[in-house]
Design a protein around this motif. Structure first.
Motif, PDB file in Angstrom:
ATOM      1  N   SER A  34       8.581 -39.649 -48.985  1.00  0.00           N
ATOM      2  CA  SER A  34       7.800 -39.861 -48.099  1.00  0.00           C
ATOM      3  C   SER A  34       6.488 -40.851 -48.174  1.00  0.00           C
ATOM      4  N   SER A  35       6.285 -40.964 -49.619  1.00  0.00           N
ATOM      5  CA  SER A  35       5.355 -41.958 -49.863  1.00  0.00           C
ATOM      6  C   SER A  35       5.915 -42.673 -51.303  1.00  0.00           C
ATOM      7  N   GLY A  36       6.920 -41.982 -51.836  1.00  0.00           N
ATOM      8  CA  GLY A  36       7.153 -42.392 -53.085  1.00  0.00           C
ATOM      9  C   GLY A  36       8.532 -43.546 -52.954  1.00  0.00           C
ATOM     10  N   PHE A  37       8.838 -43.940 -54.172  1.00  0.00           N
ATOM     11  CA  PHE A  37       9.953 -44.999 -53.681  1.00  0.00           C
ATOM     12  C   PHE A  37      11.083 -44.387 -54.915  1.00  0.00           C
ATOM     13  N   LYS A  38      12.268 -44.319 -54.658  1.00  0.00           N
ATOM     14  CA  LYS A  38      13.373 -44.384 -55.604  1.00  0.00           C
ATOM     15  C   LYS A  38      13.501 -45.191 -56.706  1.00  0.00           C
ATOM     16  N   GLU A  39      13.031 -46.653 -56.457  1.00  0.00           N
ATOM     17  CA  GLU A  39      13.042 -47.611 -57.401  1.00  0.00           C
ATOM     18  C   GLU A  39      12.009 -47.141 -58.623  1.00  0.00           C
ATOM     19  N   ASN A  40      10.981 -46.325 -58.069  1.00  0.00           N
ATOM     20  CA  ASN A  40       9.767 -45.892 -59.300  1.00  0.00           C
ATOM     21  C   ASN A  40      10.391 -45.176 -60.108  1.00  0.00           C
ATOM     22  N   VAL A  41      11.511 -44.151 -59.754  1.00  0.00           N
ATOM     23  CA  VAL A  41      12.104 -43.336 -60.809  1.00  0.00           C
ATOM     24  C   VAL A  41      12.932 -43.972 -61.846  1.00  0.00           C
ATOM     25  N   ASP A  42      12.430 -43.572 -63.238  1.00  0.00           N
ATOM     26  CA  ASP A  42      13.062 -44.171 -64.522  1.00  0.00           C
ATOM     27  C   ASP A  42      14.702 -43.851 -64.352  1.00  0.00           C
ATOM     28  N   SER A  43      15.433 -44.821 -64.646  1.00  0.00           N
ATOM     29  CA  SER A  43      16.865 -44.553 -64.410  1.00  0.00           C
ATOM     30  C   SER A  43      17.440 -43.486 -65.400  1.00  0.00           C
ATOM     31  N   ARG A  44      16.636 -42.978 -66.425  1.00  0.00           N
ATOM     32  CA  ARG A  44      17.198 -41.977 -67.138  1.00  0.00           C
ATOM     33  C   ARG A  44      16.986 -40.670 -66.966  1.00  0.00           C
ATOM     34  N   ALA A  45      15.955 -40.622 -65.819  1.00  0.00           N
ATOM     35  CA  ALA A  45      15.869 -39.256 -64.819  1.00  0.00           C
ATOM     36  C   ALA A  45      16.890 -39.069 -64.064  1.00  0.00           C
ATOM     37  N   GLU A  46      16.966 -37.434 -63.822  1.00  0.00           N
ATOM     38  CA  GLU A  46      17.617 -37.162 -62.548  1.00  0.00           C
ATOM     39  C   GLU A  46      17.095 -37.131 -61.409  1.00  0.00           C
ATOM     40  N   PHE A  47      17.479 -37.691 -60.261  1.00  0.00           N
ATOM     41  CA  PHE A  47      16.696 -37.770 -58.909  1.00  0.00           C
ATOM     42  C   PHE A  47      17.391 -36.860 -57.962  1.00  0.00           C
ATOM     43  N   VAL A  48      16.630 -36.038 -57.432  1.00  0.00           N
ATOM     44  CA  VAL A  48      17.098 -35.085 -56.496  1.00  0.00           C
ATOM     45  C   VAL A  48      16.063 -35.331 -55.167  1.00  0.00           C
ATOM     46  N   LYS A  49      16.772 -35.586 -53.988  1.00  0.00           N
ATOM     47  CA  LYS A  49      16.027 -35.884 -52.901  1.00  0.00           C
ATOM     48  C   LYS A  49      15.894 -34.551 -52.189  1.00  0.00           C
ATOM     49  N   GLY A  50      14.681 -34.208 -52.068  1.00  0.00           N
ATOM     50  CA  GLY A  50      14.344 -32.902 -51.343  1.00  0.00           C
ATOM     51  C   GLY A  50      12.841 -32.702 -50.797  1.00  0.00           C
ATOM     52  N   ASP A  51      12.684 -31.949 -50.024  1.00  0.00           N
ATOM     53  CA  ASP A  51      11.410 -31.649 -49.234  1.00  0.00           C
ATOM     54  C   ASP A  51      10.972 -30.097 -49.762  1.00  0.00           C
ATOM     55  N   LEU A  52       9.668 -29.989 -50.413  1.00  0.00           N
ATOM     56  CA  LEU A  52       9.228 -28.650 -50.688  1.00  0.00           C
ATOM     57  C   LEU A  52       9.165 -27.817 -49.441  1.00  0.00           C
ATOM     58  N   LEU A  53       9.262 -28.229 -48.145  1.00  0.00           N
ATOM     59  CA  LEU A  53       9.129 -27.416 -47.010  1.00  0.00           C
ATOM     60  C   LEU A  53      10.597 -27.224 -46.505  1.00  0.00           C
ATOM     61  N   ASN A  54      11.704 -27.467 -47.067  1.00  0.00           N
ATOM     62  CA  ASN A  54      12.871 -26.905 -47.035  1.00  0.00           C
ATOM     63  C   ASN A  54      13.335 -26.360 -48.108  1.00  0.00           C
ATOM     64  N   LYS A  55      13.253 -25.068 -48.270  1.00  0.00           N
ATOM     65  CA  LYS A  55      13.723 -24.228 -49.342  1.00  0.00           C
ATOM     66  C   LYS A  55      15.019 -24.262 -49.944  1.00  0.00           C
ATOM     67  N   GLU A  56      15.765 -24.573 -48.730  1.00  0.00           N
ATOM     68  CA  GLU A  56      17.427 -24.873 -49.228  1.00  0.00           C
ATOM     69  C   GLU A  56      17.627 -26.033 -50.275  1.00  0.00           C
ATOM     70  N   ASP A  57      16.616 -27.097 -49.851  1.00  0.00           N
ATOM     71  CA  ASP A  57      16.638 -28.359 -50.711  1.00  0.00           C
ATOM     72  C   ASP A  57      16.477 -27.815 -52.277  1.00  0.00           C
ATOM     73  N   PHE A  58      15.918 -26.823 -52.632  1.00  0.00           N
ATOM     74  CA  PHE A  58      15.786 -26.427 -54.023  1.00  0.00           C
ATOM     75  C   PHE A  58      17.055 -26.001 -54.829  1.00  0.00           C
ATOM     76  N   ASP A  59      18.200 -25.709 -53.802  1.00  0.00           N
ATOM     77  CA  ASP A  59      19.561 -25.349 -54.416  1.00  0.00           C
ATOM     78  C   ASP A  59      20.154 -26.469 -55.169  1.00  0.00           C
ATOM     79  N   GLN A  60      19.704 -27.729 -54.957  1.00  0.00           N
ATOM     80  CA  GLN A  60      20.310 -28.962 -55.560  1.00  0.00           C
ATOM     81  C   GLN A  60      19.827 -28.881 -56.916  1.00  0.00           C
ATOM     82  N   ILE A  61      18.974 -28.047 -57.610  1.00  0.00           N
ATOM     83  CA  ILE A  61      18.386 -28.139 -58.776  1.00  0.00           C
ATOM     84  C   ILE A  61      19.172 -27.094 -59.502  1.00  0.00           C
TER      85      ILE A  61
END
Ligand SMILES: NC(=O)c1ccc[n+]([C@@H]2O[C@H](COP(=O)([O-])OP(=O)(O)OC[C@H]3O[C@@H](n4cnc5c(N)ncnc54)[C@H](O)[C@@H]3O)[C@@H](O)[C@H]2O)c1
Length: 317
Positions: A34-61
Motif C-alpha cells: 500500500s505504501s511500500g515497493f516490491k523493488e525495495n525488497v532485497d532479492s535474497r528475501a522471499e516476498f509474500v504479497k498479503g494484507d494483515l486484514l485478510n487472515k487467509e493471506d497468512f496461509d501463504q507463509i
C-alpha cells in the motif's frame, strides 16, 4: 533463523531486510504494497504479497518462523485524526491478526515499530521512557495500544517483545542500494529533497514563533541504518526471555531552519521556503534520551546529519 518482516517493502523495513540478508539470515517479507515497493525488497528475501486484514493471506507463509518484525502501519498523524476508523483497522486489528497468527505458529519473539508519538507533549527534554504516555493523535494511540497488547500477550502467552519508539526516521542505505522514494511524503527531509530536485516548488515551515533558538520546531533525526542495527540488537536482547520498551534517537535536536541550511550546503543550492502558521499538535521540541538503549542494547546512533542528508540527496538527485 527465519525472520518474518511485515511491512518489509516500506522505507524503514526494507533497510532491515537488506541488513538481515547481508548477515545470511532467512527473511520472508509480508507486505500489501500500500505504501511500500516490491523493488525495495532485497532479492535474497522471499516476498509474500498479503494484507494483515485478510487472515487467509497468512496461509501463504510456510514453515517455521523464529521472529517477527512488525513495521506495517499507516503513519500519518494528521490523517489519523480525520479517519480514525482506518487507523483502528490497519494498525490495531492488523497487529492483532498478525500476533494471533504468529503465536499460533509458535513464534516467541516480536519486534514492533512504535513511535515517539506515544508520549504526546513532552514535559521534559530529552524524553526518557519513564515519561507519561499521553498521545495527542490517534496514530500515537494505535502505537500505544499495540504496546499494551504485547505486554498482555507476553504475560498470557509467554512471548518476548521489543517496542522500539523511533524518533524521526531519516536517511537512506549507506551503500546506496535502496532507493525507493516515498510517495507524497509528509516528513521534512524528503520534502526538502523534492524541493531541491525540482519536484516540488517550495517548502512550508509551520511556525517560527516557538520557544526555540530560531523559533522553528526542533526534532531528533535518526538514520535508518542506525534503526536497523537497533532492531538486530533488540532481537538478540529479547531472545533471552526479556521484554524491552525503548527510545531510538540521537539525543541531538535540529531546528527546521538548521536542517534547511545544512541541506542547502549538501545539495549545493538555496532552498526556497515560506513560513506559514503553526500546525495543531506540534510540540516545540522532541529529543530522545537514548540512555536505556545504550544500557540494555549497547546501541548508540553512529550516523550524523551529514550522512543523513548525503544518503537522502543521493536518492533524490
Ligand atoms: N518514518 C518514521 O519517521 C517513523 C517514526 C516512528 C515510527 N514509525 C513506524 O515505523 C513503521 C515503518 O514506517 P515507514 O516509514 O517505513 O513506513 P512505510 O509506509 O514506508 O512502511 C510501511 C509498510 O507497511 C506496509 N503495510 C501497511 N499496512 C499493511 C497491511 N495492512 N498489510 C500488509 N502490509 C502493510 C506498507 O505497504 C509499507 O510497505 C511504521 O509502523 C511507522 O508507524 C515510522
Amino acid at each position: 533463523m527465519v525472520h518474518l518482516v511485515v511491512g518489509g517493502a516500506g522505507y524503514i523495513g526494507s533497510h532491515l531486510v537488506k541488513k538481515l540478508c547481508d548477515s545470511n539470515e532467512n527473511v520472508i517479507v509480508f507486505d500489501n504494497l500500500s505504501s511500500g515497493f516490491k523493488e525495495n525488497v532485497d532479492s535474497r528475501a522471499e516476498f509474500v504479497k498479503g494484507d494483515l486484514l485478510n487472515k487467509e493471506d497468512f496461509d501463504q507463509i510456510d514453515g517455521k518462523i523464529d521472529s517477527v518484525f512488525h513495521f506495517a502501519a499507516l503513519k500519518a498523524a494528521g490523517e489519523s485524526m480525520e479517519q480514525p476508523e482506518k487507523y483502528s483497522e490497519n494498525n490495531i486489528t492488523g497487529g492483532i491478526n498478525l500476533f494471533n497468527f504468529a503465536i499460533s505458529k509458535g513464534v516467541k519473539n516480536f519486534v514492533f515499530s512504535s513511535s515517539a508519538a506515544v508520549y504526546g507533549y513532552p514535559k521534559t527534554t530529552p524524553l526518557d521512557e519513564k515519561h507519561d504516555t499521553n498521545p495527542i493523535n490517534y496514530y500515537g494511540y494505535t502505537k500505544l495500544t499495540i504496546e499494551n497488547i504485547l505486554k498482555w500477550y507476553s504475560k498470557l502467552k509467554g512471548i518476548n517483545f521489543a517496542a522500539l519508539r523511533y524518533f524521526n526516521a531519516t536517511g537512506y542505505d549507506v551503500e546506496g542500494k535502496l532507493r525507493g522514494k516515498e510517495i507524497n511524503p509528509l516528513n521534512l527531509l524528503p520534502i526538502i529533497m523534492e524541493v531541491a530536485s525540482g519536484q516540488r516548488e517550495k517548502l512550508f515551515v509551520f511556525g517560527d514563533d516557538y520557544d526555540t533558538s530560531d523559533g522553528t520546531c526542533i526534532r531528533d533525526y535518526i538514520h535508518v541504518d542506525d534503526l536497523s542495527n537497533a532492531h538486530i540488537k533488540a532481537l538478540d536482547y529479547i531472545k533471552n526471555n526479556k521484554n524491552l520498551i525503548v527510545n531510538l534517537g540521537t539525543e541531538r535536536g535540529y531546528s527546521v531552519l538548521d536542517i534547511i541550511k545544512l541541506a542547502s550546503l549538501v545539495v549545493g543550492k538555496d532552498l526556497s521556503y515560506e513560513v506559514v502558521s503553526r500546525r495543531v499538535g506540534d510540540p516545540s521540541e522532541l529529543i530522545a534520551s537514548s540512555q536505556l538503549a545504550l544500557k540494555n542494547l549497547g546501541w548508540k546512533a553512529k550516523q550524523d546529519m551529514n550522512s543523513i542528508l548525503k544518503t537522502t540527496w543521493d536518492v533524490y538527485n
